[in-house]
Design a protein around this motif. Structure first.
Motif, PDB file in Angstrom:
ATOM      1  N   ILE A  79       0.857  -1.181   0.000  1.00  0.00           N
ATOM      2  CA  ILE A  79       0.000   0.000   0.000  1.00  0.00           C
ATOM      3  C   ILE A  79       0.898   1.237   0.000  1.00  0.00           C
ATOM      4  CG2 ILE A  79      -1.750   1.327   1.239  1.00  0.00           C
ATOM      5  CD1 ILE A  79      -2.844  -1.245   2.376  1.00  0.00           C
ATOM      6  N   VAL A  80       0.689   2.095  -0.986  1.00  0.00           N
ATOM      7  CA  VAL A  80       1.466   3.329  -1.105  1.00  0.00           C
ATOM      8  C   VAL A  80       0.522   4.512  -0.962  1.00  0.00           C
ATOM      9  CG1 VAL A  80       2.944   4.745  -2.578  1.00  0.00           C
ATOM     10  CG2 VAL A  80       3.107   2.255  -2.695  1.00  0.00           C
ATOM     11  N   ALA A  81       0.802   5.392  -0.023  1.00  0.00           N
ATOM     12  CA  ALA A  81       0.056   6.642   0.115  1.00  0.00           C
ATOM     13  C   ALA A  81       0.936   7.774  -0.375  1.00  0.00           C
ATOM     14  CB  ALA A  81      -0.360   6.869   1.563  1.00  0.00           C
ATOM     15  N   GLY A  82       0.487   8.447  -1.432  1.00  0.00           N
ATOM     16  CA  GLY A  82       1.233   9.571  -1.979  1.00  0.00           C
ATOM     17  C   GLY A  82       2.006   9.193  -3.227  1.00  0.00           C
ATOM     18  N   ALA A 135       7.462   5.284  -8.282  1.00  0.00           N
ATOM     19  CA  ALA A 135       8.609   4.415  -8.551  1.00  0.00           C
ATOM     20  C   ALA A 135       8.589   3.192  -7.645  1.00  0.00           C
ATOM     21  CB  ALA A 135       9.904   5.197  -8.362  1.00  0.00           C
ATOM     22  N   THR A 136       8.198   3.387  -6.390  1.00  0.00           N
ATOM     23  CA  THR A 136       8.114   2.261  -5.458  1.00  0.00           C
ATOM     24  C   THR A 136       7.053   1.263  -5.918  1.00  0.00           C
ATOM     25  OG1 THR A 136       8.822   3.679  -3.633  1.00  0.00           O
ATOM     26  CG2 THR A 136       7.727   1.614  -3.049  1.00  0.00           C
ATOM     27  N   PRO A 192      -6.033 -14.586  -1.946  1.00  0.00           N
ATOM     28  CA  PRO A 192      -6.204 -13.511  -0.958  1.00  0.00           C
ATOM     29  C   PRO A 192      -4.935 -12.667  -0.841  1.00  0.00           C
ATOM     30  CG  PRO A 192      -5.896 -15.627   0.140  1.00  0.00           C
ATOM     31  CD  PRO A 192      -6.042 -15.929  -1.319  1.00  0.00           C
ATOM     32  N   SER A 193      -5.113 -11.426  -0.445  1.00  0.00           N
ATOM     33  CA  SER A 193      -3.973 -10.530  -0.247  1.00  0.00           C
ATOM     34  C   SER A 193      -3.481 -10.600   1.188  1.00  0.00           C
ATOM     35  CB  SER A 193      -4.361  -9.084  -0.561  1.00  0.00           C
ATOM     36  OG  SER A 193      -4.639  -8.905  -1.917  1.00  0.00           O
ATOM     37  N   GLU A 194      -2.196 -10.327   1.354  1.00  0.00           N
ATOM     38  CA  GLU A 194      -1.604 -10.219   2.687  1.00  0.00           C
ATOM     39  C   GLU A 194      -0.703  -8.998   2.689  1.00  0.00           C
ATOM     40  OE1 GLU A 194      -0.190 -13.627   5.474  1.00  0.00           O
ATOM     41  OE2 GLU A 194       1.571 -13.030   4.306  1.00  0.00           O
ATOM     42  N   LEU A 195      -1.083  -7.989   3.455  1.00  0.00           N
ATOM     43  CA  LEU A 195      -0.255  -6.796   3.518  1.00  0.00           C
ATOM     44  C   LEU A 195       1.144  -7.157   3.986  1.00  0.00           C
ATOM     45  CD1 LEU A 195      -0.064  -3.642   3.380  1.00  0.00           C
ATOM     46  CD2 LEU A 195      -0.469  -3.678   5.852  1.00  0.00           C
ATOM     47  N   ARG A 196       2.141  -6.730   3.223  1.00  0.00           N
ATOM     48  CA  ARG A 196       3.527  -6.975   3.601  1.00  0.00           C
ATOM     49  C   ARG A 196       4.353  -5.696   3.680  1.00  0.00           C
ATOM     50  NH1 ARG A 196       5.313 -11.226   6.536  1.00  0.00           N
ATOM     51  NH2 ARG A 196       3.831 -12.917   6.174  1.00  0.00           N
ATOM     52  N   VAL A 197       3.947  -4.669   2.929  1.00  0.00           N
ATOM     53  CA  VAL A 197       4.684  -3.404   2.968  1.00  0.00           C
ATOM     54  C   VAL A 197       3.689  -2.246   2.853  1.00  0.00           C
ATOM     55  CG1 VAL A 197       6.496  -1.986   1.941  1.00  0.00           C
ATOM     56  CG2 VAL A 197       6.679  -4.484   1.837  1.00  0.00           C
ATOM     57  N   ALA A 198       3.872  -1.240   3.711  1.00  0.00           N
ATOM     58  CA  ALA A 198       3.052  -0.020   3.658  1.00  0.00           C
ATOM     59  C   ALA A 198       3.990   1.179   3.634  1.00  0.00           C
ATOM     60  CB  ALA A 198       2.116   0.051   4.865  1.00  0.00           C
ATOM     61  N   LEU A 199       3.811   2.055   2.663  1.00  0.00           N
ATOM     62  CA  LEU A 199       4.668   3.238   2.507  1.00  0.00           C
ATOM     63  C   LEU A 199       3.865   4.508   2.688  1.00  0.00           C
ATOM     64  CD1 LEU A 199       7.179   4.878   1.645  1.00  0.00           C
ATOM     65  CD2 LEU A 199       6.521   4.428  -0.738  1.00  0.00           C
ATOM     66  N   TRP A 200       4.268   5.318   3.676  1.00  0.00           N
ATOM     67  CA  TRP A 200       3.687   6.647   3.880  1.00  0.00           C
ATOM     68  C   TRP A 200       4.602   7.656   3.200  1.00  0.00           C
ATOM     69  CZ3 TRP A 200      -0.841   8.498   4.826  1.00  0.00           C
ATOM     70  CH2 TRP A 200      -1.010   9.809   5.280  1.00  0.00           C
ATOM     71  N   PHE A 217       8.504   5.063   5.884  1.00  0.00           N
ATOM     72  CA  PHE A 217       8.157   6.480   5.893  1.00  0.00           C
ATOM     73  C   PHE A 217       9.176   7.250   5.064  1.00  0.00           C
ATOM     74  CE2 PHE A 217       6.448   4.740   9.805  1.00  0.00           C
ATOM     75  CZ  PHE A 217       5.200   5.341   9.915  1.00  0.00           C
ATOM     76  N   THR A 218       8.693   8.086   4.151  1.00  0.00           N
ATOM     77  CA  THR A 218       9.580   8.964   3.395  1.00  0.00           C
ATOM     78  C   THR A 218       9.773  10.254   4.171  1.00  0.00           C
ATOM     79  OG1 THR A 218       8.855   8.062   1.272  1.00  0.00           O
ATOM     80  CG2 THR A 218       9.923  10.214   1.242  1.00  0.00           C
ATOM     81  N   GLY A 219      11.005  10.502   4.550  1.00  0.00           N
ATOM     82  CA  GLY A 219      11.352  11.724   5.262  1.00  0.00           C
ATOM     83  C   GLY A 219      12.084  12.698   4.347  1.00  0.00           C
TER      84      GLY A 219
END
Length: 259
Positions: free
Chosen positions: A8-11, A21-22, A87-95, A151-153
């Protein structure tokens, strides 16, 4: 039935930066990709691009980055029916969300402060909460991880400067959140990492700010700008680390960046 890993990518901006790109890099590794952003057109364009390349991707537009909006769209993602049956399994979340609030301190308004804190911190809390709850349900993978929150800083995550008082306040906040999460949930094998982007990324927007020969010279010189795909590959590296050597914070900059 086997599961498919979900990113899941937010932004994603206009599709030329880090978030997009991610999505591209992870989709090539077999991840399903759920995209969250405010611009529905850019979202659809990126989802269509990924789908055309053989990936499974879906767009989830939000009208604003608030605690409620992020919580609600997350629930929608988890209920989404993907094209394939696994089924899906969340493995990576990017804020990867940010709001550019810059200006002299005496010109910063209450609205500016609220915008920075709500987008960077409050909405980031909602995203993190949903991610943690989902990852806690996972079994350990081959690397001993239940999944990764990224998290992208920015440079402003660790250093305030002239004109960045409001922006840095938000970026400092999300960095502190990431560190707190890493310490609390690392014990449950959830990897949390914060990435400081210390320099300008080559995107359509950054190039537009350097018109003419200056922009063309900057674009042609990889010593002076960050490449979004290279950042994304660093994110993939973080997600693939084994539990014996996890990174909490990584800073990335071009070779000739002054720091």
């Amino acid at each position: 039935m086997s599961t498919r890993p979900l990113l899941i990518v937010a932004g994603i901006g206009n599709g030329t930066g880090t978030g997009a790109a991610t999505a591209r890099v992870f989709s090539k590794q077999g991840y399903r990709v759920a995209l969250i952003a405010r611009n529905a057109e850019y979202l659809k364009n990126l989802a269509d691009e990924l789908t055309s390349a053989g990936a499974e991707a879906a767009a989830f537009p939000v009208s604003e980055y608030t605690y409620e909006a992020i919580s609600n769209i997350w629930d929608t993602i988890m209920q989404h029916r993907w094209q394939s049956k696994e089924p899906s399994e969340l493995r990576v979340a990017l804020w990867n969300v940010g709001v550019n609030v810059f200006g002299s301190f005496l010109n910063i308004t209450e609205k500016d402060i609220q915008a920075s804190l709500e987008v960077h911190v409050t909405a980031g809390f909602a995203f993190s909460r949903k991610a943690v709850l989902a990852l806690k349900e996972n079994a350990l993978d081959a690397n001993g991880s239940r999944g990764t929150i990224l998290f992208t800083g920015a440079t402003a995550s660790v250093r305030g400067n002239v004109f960045t008082s409001a922006f840095a306040a938000g970026k400092f906040g999300i960095r502190a959140l990431s560190q707190s999460l890493a310490k609390e949930f690392g014990k449950e094998n959830i990897h949390v990492a914060h990435v400081i982007i210390d320099g300008s990324i080559l995107t359509d927007l950054s190039l537009s700010r350097r018109p003419g020969e200056v922009g063309e010279s900057w674009k042609a010189n990889p010593d002076v700008h960050l490449n979004a795909e290279s950042i994304a590959k660093s994110y993939l590296y973080l997600a693939q680390q084994d539990r014996s050597a996890w990174t909490w914070e990584l800073d990335l900059r071009p070779a000739h960046e002054k720091w």
